[in-house]
Design a protein around this motif. Sequence first.
Motif, PDB file in Angstrom:
ATOM      1  N   ASN A  86       0.805  -1.226   0.000  1.00 55.57           N
ATOM      2  CA  ASN A  86       0.000   0.000   0.000  1.00 55.57           C
ATOM      3  C   ASN A  86       0.835   1.272   0.000  1.00 55.57           C
ATOM      4  O   ASN A  86       0.472   2.259  -0.634  1.00 55.57           O
ATOM      5  N   ASP A  87       1.933   1.275   0.739  1.00 54.72           N
ATOM      6  CA  ASP A  87       2.704   2.508   0.926  1.00 54.72           C
ATOM      7  C   ASP A  87       3.871   2.650  -0.050  1.00 54.72           C
ATOM      8  O   ASP A  87       4.734   3.501   0.144  1.00 54.72           O
ATOM      9  N   PHE A  88       3.887   1.836  -1.082  1.00 51.81           N
ATOM     10  CA  PHE A  88       4.988   1.842  -2.048  1.00 51.81           C
ATOM     11  C   PHE A  88       4.613   2.692  -3.262  1.00 51.81           C
ATOM     12  O   PHE A  88       3.479   2.646  -3.737  1.00 51.81           O
ATOM     13  N   GLN A  89       5.571   3.478  -3.776  1.00 49.47           N
ATOM     14  CA  GLN A  89       5.318   4.262  -4.976  1.00 49.47           C
ATOM     15  C   GLN A  89       6.617   4.529  -5.743  1.00 49.47           C
ATOM     16  O   GLN A  89       7.712   4.470  -5.179  1.00 49.47           O
ATOM     17  N   MET A  90       6.459   4.831  -7.027  1.00 47.03           N
ATOM     18  CA  MET A  90       7.562   5.272  -7.876  1.00 47.03           C
ATOM     19  C   MET A  90       7.339   6.753  -8.170  1.00 47.03           C
ATOM     20  O   MET A  90       6.223   7.160  -8.518  1.00 47.03           O
ATOM     21  N   VAL A  91       8.377   7.564  -8.064  1.00 44.96           N
ATOM     22  CA  VAL A  91       8.289   8.978  -8.415  1.00 44.96           C
ATOM     23  C   VAL A  91       9.463   9.314  -9.326  1.00 44.96           C
ATOM     24  O   VAL A  91      10.624   9.217  -8.918  1.00 44.96           O
ATOM     25  N   MET A  92       9.158   9.696 -10.550  1.00 44.05           N
ATOM     26  CA  MET A  92      10.179  10.069 -11.518  1.00 44.05           C
ATOM     27  C   MET A  92      10.084  11.570 -11.790  1.00 44.05           C
ATOM     28  O   MET A  92       9.008  12.086 -12.142  1.00 44.05           O
ATOM     29  N   ILE A  93      11.179  12.268 -11.621  1.00 45.74           N
ATOM     30  CA  ILE A  93      11.243  13.706 -11.851  1.00 45.74           C
ATOM     31  C   ILE A  93      11.650  13.945 -13.304  1.00 45.74           C
ATOM     32  O   ILE A  93      12.648  13.384 -13.787  1.00 45.74           O
ATOM     33  N   VAL A  94      10.897  14.798 -13.995  1.00 47.42           N
ATOM     34  CA  VAL A  94      11.084  14.992 -15.432  1.00 47.42           C
ATOM     35  C   VAL A  94      11.053  16.484 -15.750  1.00 47.42           C
ATOM     36  O   VAL A  94      10.187  17.211 -15.235  1.00 47.42           O
ATOM     37  N   PRO A  95      11.952  16.975 -16.597  1.00 48.31           N
ATOM     38  CA  PRO A  95      11.882  18.378 -17.017  1.00 48.31           C
ATOM     39  C   PRO A  95      10.589  18.677 -17.776  1.00 48.31           C
ATOM     40  O   PRO A  95      10.100  17.846 -18.550  1.00 48.31           O
ATOM     41  N   LYS A  96      10.041  19.853 -17.528  1.00 45.35           N
ATOM     42  CA  LYS A  96       8.838  20.273 -18.251  1.00 45.35           C
ATOM     43  C   LYS A  96       9.095  20.261 -19.757  1.00 45.35           C
ATOM     44  O   LYS A  96      10.212  20.513 -20.211  1.00 45.35           O
ATOM     45  N   GLY A  97       8.061  19.967 -20.504  1.00 46.51           N
ATOM     46  CA  GLY A  97       8.182  19.891 -21.947  1.00 46.51           C
ATOM     47  C   GLY A  97       8.207  18.466 -22.466  1.00 46.51           C
ATOM     48  O   GLY A  97       8.161  18.233 -23.673  1.00 46.51           O
ATOM     49  N   ASN A  98       8.265  17.514 -21.522  1.00 44.91           N
ATOM     50  CA  ASN A  98       8.314  16.093 -21.897  1.00 44.91           C
ATOM     51  C   ASN A  98       7.006  15.362 -21.586  1.00 44.91           C
ATOM     52  O   ASN A  98       6.979  14.136 -21.519  1.00 44.91           O
ATOM     53  N   GLU A  99       5.933  16.116 -21.431  1.00 45.78           N
ATOM     54  CA  GLU A  99       4.664  15.510 -21.033  1.00 45.78           C
ATOM     55  C   GLU A  99       4.175  14.469 -22.042  1.00 45.78           C
ATOM     56  O   GLU A  99       3.688  13.399 -21.653  1.00 45.78           O
ATOM     57  N   ASP A 100       4.286  14.771 -23.334  1.00 47.39           N
ATOM     58  CA  ASP A 100       3.819  13.824 -24.350  1.00 47.39           C
ATOM     59  C   ASP A 100       4.651  12.545 -24.350  1.00 47.39           C
ATOM     60  O   ASP A 100       4.118  11.436 -24.475  1.00 47.39           O
ATOM     61  N   GLU A 101       5.964  12.693 -24.214  1.00 44.83           N
ATOM     62  CA  GLU A 101       6.843  11.526 -24.185  1.00 44.83           C
ATOM     63  C   GLU A 101       6.558  10.644 -22.970  1.00 44.83           C
ATOM     64  O   GLU A 101       6.585   9.408 -23.055  1.00 44.83           O
ATOM     65  N   ILE A 102       6.258  11.288 -21.840  1.00 42.29           N
ATOM     66  CA  ILE A 102       5.939  10.527 -20.628  1.00 42.29           C
ATOM     67  C   ILE A 102       4.609   9.803 -20.778  1.00 42.29           C
ATOM     68  O   ILE A 102       4.451   8.661 -20.325  1.00 42.29           O
ATOM     69  N   GLN A 103       3.646  10.428 -21.432  1.00 41.23           N
ATOM     70  CA  GLN A 103       2.370   9.758 -21.659  1.00 41.23           C
ATOM     71  C   GLN A 103       2.557   8.497 -22.500  1.00 41.23           C
ATOM     72  O   GLN A 103       1.961   7.454 -22.214  1.00 41.23           O
ATOM     73  N   THR A 104       3.430   8.592 -23.497  1.00 40.63           N
ATOM     74  CA  THR A 104       3.731   7.416 -24.323  1.00 40.63           C
ATOM     75  C   THR A 104       4.425   6.341 -23.486  1.00 40.63           C
ATOM     76  O   THR A 104       4.103   5.148 -23.593  1.00 40.63           O
ATOM     77  N   LEU A 105       5.369   6.765 -22.644  1.00 41.96           N
ATOM     78  CA  LEU A 105       6.074   5.816 -21.788  1.00 41.96           C
ATOM     79  C   LEU A 105       5.100   5.113 -20.841  1.00 41.96           C
ATOM     80  O   LEU A 105       5.174   3.893 -20.651  1.00 41.96           O
ATOM     81  N   LYS A 106       4.181   5.855 -20.247  1.00 47.08           N
ATOM     82  CA  LYS A 106       3.192   5.252 -19.341  1.00 47.08           C
ATOM     83  C   LYS A 106       2.336   4.222 -20.071  1.00 47.08           C
ATOM     84  O   LYS A 106       2.029   3.159 -19.522  1.00 47.08           O
TER      85      LYS A 106
END
Length: 210
Positions: A86-106
């Motif tokens: 329950n208390d486990f999570q992943m947090v990846m810090i990404v520079p702004k401007g990469n929102e589309d690339e991150i959506q594809t990665l997800k």
Amino acid sequence: MKKTFVLVVLFIFPLVAYLFFASGVNNFGKLPILTENIPDLKGLNKKVSLQGKITILGFLGDDIARVKGNAFNLNQKIYKRFNEFNDFQMVMIVPKGNEDEIQTLKQELGELSSVEKWNFVFGNHSEIEKLFSELNVNMKLDKNLGTPYVFIVDKDRNLRGRKDDEDEGVKYGFNTTSVAELNNKMEDDVKIILAEYRLALKKNNADRSK
């Protein structure tokens, strides 16, 4: 001889095994704190917090295509192993401007497992550099504001790692380009910190019932 062998297998071996694992719990029951009080992420994202969570923290950088393999390694070797806690999570810090690339990665990660506990937090260059500097580790971000290393952060926002690693001495993070390191070191350390909290919870529950 056969009776002696059977007795050893049935009684002596389990006792030796118990003593071995019991000593292991005592010696390796806690993962050392290397940096205390890492700032929370509220300035970057009000919906994602390090407080109260066991977090795998990473910095993907600007070149998302280049680090996709690292993300898949982390997903397969660590996230899929522990995401049901329950208390486990992943947090990846990404520079702004990469929102589309991150959506594809997800979407691509979602073909392999649930991505419910994968969190991507966006910041500008100075915000990312400041957050990374607060980790106080022995490495730097590359020119893309990324690093292949990820870090274990506990529920009180302390960076956990190793003080006597056989290869590095003090080990702050885990290299996601190395499947062997994720398998042989990081998985063990995540197990240790999860066990630490489970034992603390059991102790608290036992104390309340007295």
